[in-house]
Design an enzyme around this catalytic site. Structure first.
Site, short mmCIF file in Angstrom:
data_model
loop_
_atom_site.label_atom_id
_atom_site.label_comp_id
_atom_site.label_asym_id
_atom_site.label_seq_id
_atom_site.Cartn_x
_atom_site.Cartn_y
_atom_site.Cartn_z
N GLY A 46 -38.74 18.78 5.07
CA GLY A 46 -38.89 18.49 6.49
C GLY A 46 -37.93 17.39 6.90
O GLY A 46 -37.58 16.54 6.08
N GLN A 64 -33.94 10.94 11.79
CA GLN A 64 -33.43 10.70 10.43
C GLN A 64 -31.93 10.98 10.30
O GLN A 64 -31.31 10.59 9.31
CB GLN A 64 -34.20 11.53 9.40
CG GLN A 64 -35.67 11.08 9.25
CD GLN A 64 -36.40 11.91 8.22
OE1 GLN A 64 -36.91 12.98 8.53
NE2 GLN A 64 -36.42 11.44 6.99
N CYS A 113 -40.14 10.79 1.23
CA CYS A 113 -39.38 10.89 2.48
C CYS A 113 -37.91 10.70 2.17
O CYS A 113 -37.54 9.80 1.41
CB CYS A 113 -39.85 9.80 3.45
SG CYS A 113 -38.98 9.81 5.02
N LEU A 114 -37.05 11.54 2.76
CA LEU A 114 -35.62 11.43 2.52
C LEU A 114 -35.07 10.08 2.99
O LEU A 114 -34.04 9.64 2.49
CB LEU A 114 -34.87 12.57 3.23
CG LEU A 114 -35.18 13.98 2.69
CD1 LEU A 114 -34.53 15.04 3.57
CD2 LEU A 114 -34.71 14.12 1.25
N HIS A 152 -46.43 14.07 8.95
CA HIS A 152 -45.42 13.12 8.44
C HIS A 152 -44.20 13.11 9.36
O HIS A 152 -43.71 12.05 9.77
CB HIS A 152 -45.04 13.53 7.01
CG HIS A 152 -43.90 12.76 6.41
ND1 HIS A 152 -44.03 12.03 5.25
CD2 HIS A 152 -42.60 12.61 6.79
CE1 HIS A 152 -42.87 11.45 4.97
NE2 HIS A 152 -41.98 11.80 5.88
N GLU A 153 -43.72 14.31 9.72
CA GLU A 153 -42.51 14.40 10.56
C GLU A 153 -42.79 13.91 11.98
O GLU A 153 -41.94 13.26 12.60
CB GLU A 153 -41.97 15.83 10.59
CG GLU A 153 -41.55 16.40 9.24
CD GLU A 153 -40.61 15.52 8.44
OE1 GLU A 153 -39.84 14.75 9.05
OE2 GLU A 153 -40.68 15.56 7.21
N HIS A 192 -42.43 10.29 12.36
CA HIS A 192 -41.03 9.84 12.52
C HIS A 192 -40.65 9.76 14.00
O HIS A 192 -39.88 8.90 14.41
CB HIS A 192 -40.07 10.81 11.84
CG HIS A 192 -39.89 10.59 10.37
ND1 HIS A 192 -39.40 9.43 9.85
CD2 HIS A 192 -40.14 11.40 9.30
CE1 HIS A 192 -39.34 9.52 8.51
NE2 HIS A 192 -39.79 10.72 8.17
#
Ligand code: NI
Length: 173
Positions: free
Chosen positions: A48, A53, A96-97, A138-139, A142
Site C-alpha cells: 500500500g 509518501q 511502512c515504506l 494504515h494508508e 497517512h
C-alpha cells in the site's frame, strides 16, 4: 510510468506529518499520479502507498494485496472515508515504506465500511476486513499525517525513529 522517491521519517518527517487535501477531480493527471504510485509501490516492494509518501499531499491511496504468484490486483482509493468501524479490534504486525525496517503490532478496528472514488472516478462503497481493513486504515492515517508508529508508546516510537536514522547513517557511511 515513473518510479518516484519514497519519503521516509529519516529525512522527510515534516512532509509526512502534513494533512492531505481532498482531490477535486479524478482526471488524467491524477491517473498518472496513481500509475506512478503503483509502480513505485511494486518496485519497493510494498502492499500500500499513500500519495504523501511520494510527496504529494492529496487524498489518494494505491494498494495491491495479491499474494506471491497471484495475478496483480491493483486498487485505487481517491478521497476515501470510513463510514463505519467495528467495535471489535484486531492486532496486526505493521510496517511502512516510510519507516524502513521497523515492524510493530498495532490494534485497529477489525472491520470498516468505506466510501471512495475509484480509478475511473466512480463512487464505491464496500466493507473491508482482515489485511484489507488493516492496510486501508494504515494508508488513510497517512492522509492525516499519522504514521503507524504514532499508535505505539512514545518510547517505542522514539526508538523506531532513532533506529531508522541510525540505519540511514550507516548506509550513507
Ligand atoms: Ni505506511
Amino acid at each position: 510510468m515513473t518510479i518516484r522517491r519514497i519519503l521516509t521519517v529519516e529525512s522527510d518527517l515534516a512532509t509526512l506529518k502534513q494533512v492531505s487535501a481532498p482531490v477535486a477531480a479524478v482526471d488524467d493527471d491524477l491517473r498518472r499520479l496513481m500509475d506512478d504510485m503503483l509502480e513505485t509501490m511494486y518496485d519497493a516492494p510494498g502492499i500500500g502507498l499513500a500519495a504523501i509518501q511520494v510527496g504529494v499531499p492529496q487524498r489518494v491511496i494505491v494498494m495491491d494485496l495479491a499474494k506471491g504468484e497471484d495475478a496483480p490486483t491493483p486498487r485505487y482509493f481517491v478521497n476515501p472515508e470510513i463510514l463505519w468501524a467495528s467495535e471489535e479490534t484486531a492486532p496486526y504486525e505493521e510496517g511502512c515504506l516510510s519507516v524502513p525496517e521497523i515492524y510493530d503490532e498495532v490494534e485497529r478496528p477489525a472491520r470498516v465500511r468505506l466510501r471512495y472514488l475509484g480509478y475511473d472516478g466512480a463512487q464505491v462503497e464496500e466493507e473491508a476486513e482482515g489485511i484489507f481493513a488493516v492496510c486501508i486504515q494504515h494508508e488513510m492515517d497517512h492522509l492525516d499525517g499519522v504514521l503507524f508508529i504514532d499508535h505505539l508508546s512514545r518510547l517505542k516510537r522514539d526508538r523506531a525513529i532513532a533506529k531508522v536514522k541510525k540505519a540511514a547513517r550507516a548506509e550513507a557511511a
